[in-house]
Design a protein around this motif. Structure first.
Motif, mmCIF file in Angstrom:
data_model
loop_
_atom_site.group_PDB
_atom_site.id
_atom_site.type_symbol
_atom_site.label_atom_id
_atom_site.label_comp_id
_atom_site.label_asym_id
_atom_site.label_seq_id
_atom_site.Cartn_x
_atom_site.Cartn_y
_atom_site.Cartn_z
ATOM 1 N N SER A 17 -52.091 17.692 -25.139
ATOM 2 C CA SER A 17 -50.642 17.907 -25.226
ATOM 3 C C SER A 17 -50.101 18.470 -23.918
ATOM 4 C CB SER A 17 -50.316 18.896 -26.357
ATOM 5 O OG SER A 17 -50.713 18.398 -27.609
ATOM 6 N N LEU A 18 -48.848 18.188 -23.669
ATOM 7 C CA LEU A 18 -48.109 18.767 -22.551
ATOM 8 C C LEU A 18 -46.670 18.995 -22.995
ATOM 9 C CD1 LEU A 18 -49.229 16.644 -19.457
ATOM 10 C CD2 LEU A 18 -49.751 19.052 -19.851
ATOM 11 N N ARG A 19 -46.040 19.987 -22.410
ATOM 12 C CA ARG A 19 -44.615 20.226 -22.636
ATOM 13 C C ARG A 19 -43.916 20.168 -21.285
ATOM 14 N NH1 ARG A 19 -40.937 25.145 -23.566
ATOM 15 N NH2 ARG A 19 -39.385 24.424 -25.070
ATOM 16 N N LEU A 20 -43.081 19.172 -21.129
ATOM 17 C CA LEU A 20 -42.318 19.011 -19.899
ATOM 18 C C LEU A 20 -40.994 19.741 -20.014
ATOM 19 C CD1 LEU A 20 -42.886 15.206 -19.210
ATOM 20 C CD2 LEU A 20 -44.380 17.145 -18.699
ATOM 21 N N SER A 21 -40.561 20.284 -18.887
ATOM 22 C CA SER A 21 -39.278 20.983 -18.829
ATOM 23 C C SER A 21 -38.439 20.405 -17.706
ATOM 24 C CB SER A 21 -39.485 22.480 -18.575
ATOM 25 O OG SER A 21 -40.246 23.080 -19.601
ATOM 26 N N CYS A 22 -37.144 20.470 -17.881
ATOM 27 C CA CYS A 22 -36.229 20.007 -16.842
ATOM 28 C C CYS A 22 -35.026 20.932 -16.818
ATOM 29 C CB CYS A 22 -35.796 18.577 -17.112
ATOM 30 S SG CYS A 22 -34.543 17.954 -15.970
ATOM 31 N N VAL A 23 -34.789 21.527 -15.680
ATOM 32 C CA VAL A 23 -33.604 22.365 -15.491
ATOM 33 C C VAL A 23 -32.555 21.542 -14.764
ATOM 34 C CG1 VAL A 23 -32.689 24.460 -14.478
ATOM 35 C CG2 VAL A 23 -35.013 24.442 -15.398
ATOM 36 N N VAL A 24 -31.355 21.570 -15.296
ATOM 37 C CA VAL A 24 -30.257 20.764 -14.760
ATOM 38 C C VAL A 24 -29.182 21.687 -14.202
ATOM 39 C CG1 VAL A 24 -28.593 18.953 -15.274
ATOM 40 C CG2 VAL A 24 -30.749 19.058 -16.545
ATOM 41 N N SER A 25 -28.684 21.354 -13.039
ATOM 42 C CA SER A 25 -27.595 22.133 -12.443
ATOM 43 C C SER A 25 -26.531 21.192 -11.900
ATOM 44 C CB SER A 25 -28.135 23.035 -11.328
ATOM 45 O OG SER A 25 -28.773 22.273 -10.333
ATOM 46 N N GLY A 26 -25.340 21.726 -11.751
ATOM 47 C CA GLY A 26 -24.257 20.953 -11.156
ATOM 48 C C GLY A 26 -23.345 20.256 -12.139
ATOM 49 N N ILE A 27 -23.591 20.427 -13.429
ATOM 50 C CA ILE A 27 -22.729 19.857 -14.459
ATOM 51 C C ILE A 27 -22.567 20.868 -15.583
ATOM 52 C CG2 ILE A 27 -23.290 17.438 -14.043
ATOM 53 C CD1 ILE A 27 -25.234 17.615 -16.452
ATOM 54 N N THR A 28 -21.605 20.615 -16.452
ATOM 55 C CA THR A 28 -21.497 21.391 -17.680
ATOM 56 C C THR A 28 -22.485 20.780 -18.655
ATOM 57 O OG1 THR A 28 -19.149 21.809 -17.210
ATOM 58 C CG2 THR A 28 -19.927 22.260 -19.453
ATOM 59 N N PHE A 29 -23.672 21.321 -18.651
ATOM 60 C CA PHE A 29 -24.823 20.690 -19.302
ATOM 61 C C PHE A 29 -24.563 20.354 -20.765
ATOM 62 C CE2 PHE A 29 -29.197 19.683 -19.822
ATOM 63 C CZ PHE A 29 -29.612 20.218 -21.026
ATOM 64 N N SER A 30 -23.916 21.242 -21.476
ATOM 65 C CA SER A 30 -23.761 21.067 -22.919
ATOM 66 C C SER A 30 -22.906 19.866 -23.283
ATOM 67 C CB SER A 30 -23.168 22.335 -23.532
ATOM 68 O OG SER A 30 -21.881 22.579 -23.001
ATOM 69 N N THR A 31 -22.188 19.324 -22.323
ATOM 70 C CA THR A 31 -21.286 18.207 -22.613
ATOM 71 C C THR A 31 -21.897 16.843 -22.283
ATOM 72 O OG1 THR A 31 -20.202 18.254 -20.437
ATOM 73 C CG2 THR A 31 -19.278 19.670 -22.164
ATOM 74 N N TYR A 32 -23.175 16.826 -21.933
ATOM 75 C CA TYR A 32 -23.828 15.579 -21.556
ATOM 76 C C TYR A 32 -25.034 15.275 -22.432
ATOM 77 C CZ TYR A 32 -21.103 15.240 -17.273
ATOM 78 O OH TYR A 32 -20.075 15.108 -16.372
ATOM 79 N N GLY A 33 -25.137 14.015 -22.823
ATOM 80 C CA GLY A 33 -26.383 13.560 -23.407
ATOM 81 C C GLY A 33 -27.442 13.477 -22.327
ATOM 82 N N MET A 34 -28.676 13.736 -22.719
ATOM 83 C CA MET A 34 -29.772 13.771 -21.758
ATOM 84 C C MET A 34 -30.904 12.869 -22.224
ATOM 85 S SD MET A 34 -28.807 15.754 -19.338
ATOM 86 C CE MET A 34 -30.403 15.794 -18.528
#
Length: 114
Positions: A17-34
């Protein structure tokens, strides 16, 4: 500026198993599908899993029952939990917007091998 920083990849044995993470900057994150995407050597990039702003999730058939996508709007992060990994899951994994992908990050390498 929109930026994606992926982490959490590595070398794992089949069934691991692995858990990948991604930190996003430069947008209002909560308003975007990912979404998470991956690109294996010699193949085109493909989407793996996606999550809407309402946290509705869809996983590609090859990942159903094994992969789970989630998000944390406080941490501006999206995650991919991958269980029972197979050699064919070997690829560079990226996160990006669900619609209008841009500014691809460096991704995180996942290698599944015994």
């Amino acid at each position: 500026q929109l930026q994606f920083v992926e982490s959490g990849g590595g070398l794992v044995q089949p069934g691991g198993s692995l858990r990948l993470s991604c930190v996003v900057s430069g947008i209002t994150f909560s308003t975007y599908g990912m979404a998470w995407y991956r690109q294996a050597p010699g193949k085109e990039r493909e989407w793996v899993a996606r999550i809407t702003t309402s946290e509705i999730t869809v996983v590609q058939d090859f990942g159903k029952g094994r992969f789970t996508i989630s998000r944390d709007n406080v941490k501006n992060s999206v995650y991919l939990q991958m269980n029972n990994l197979k050699p064919e899951d070997t690829a560079v994994y990226y996160c990006n917007l669900l619609v209008g992908q841009t500014n691809w990050g460096q991704g995180t390498q996942v290698t599944v091998s015994s």
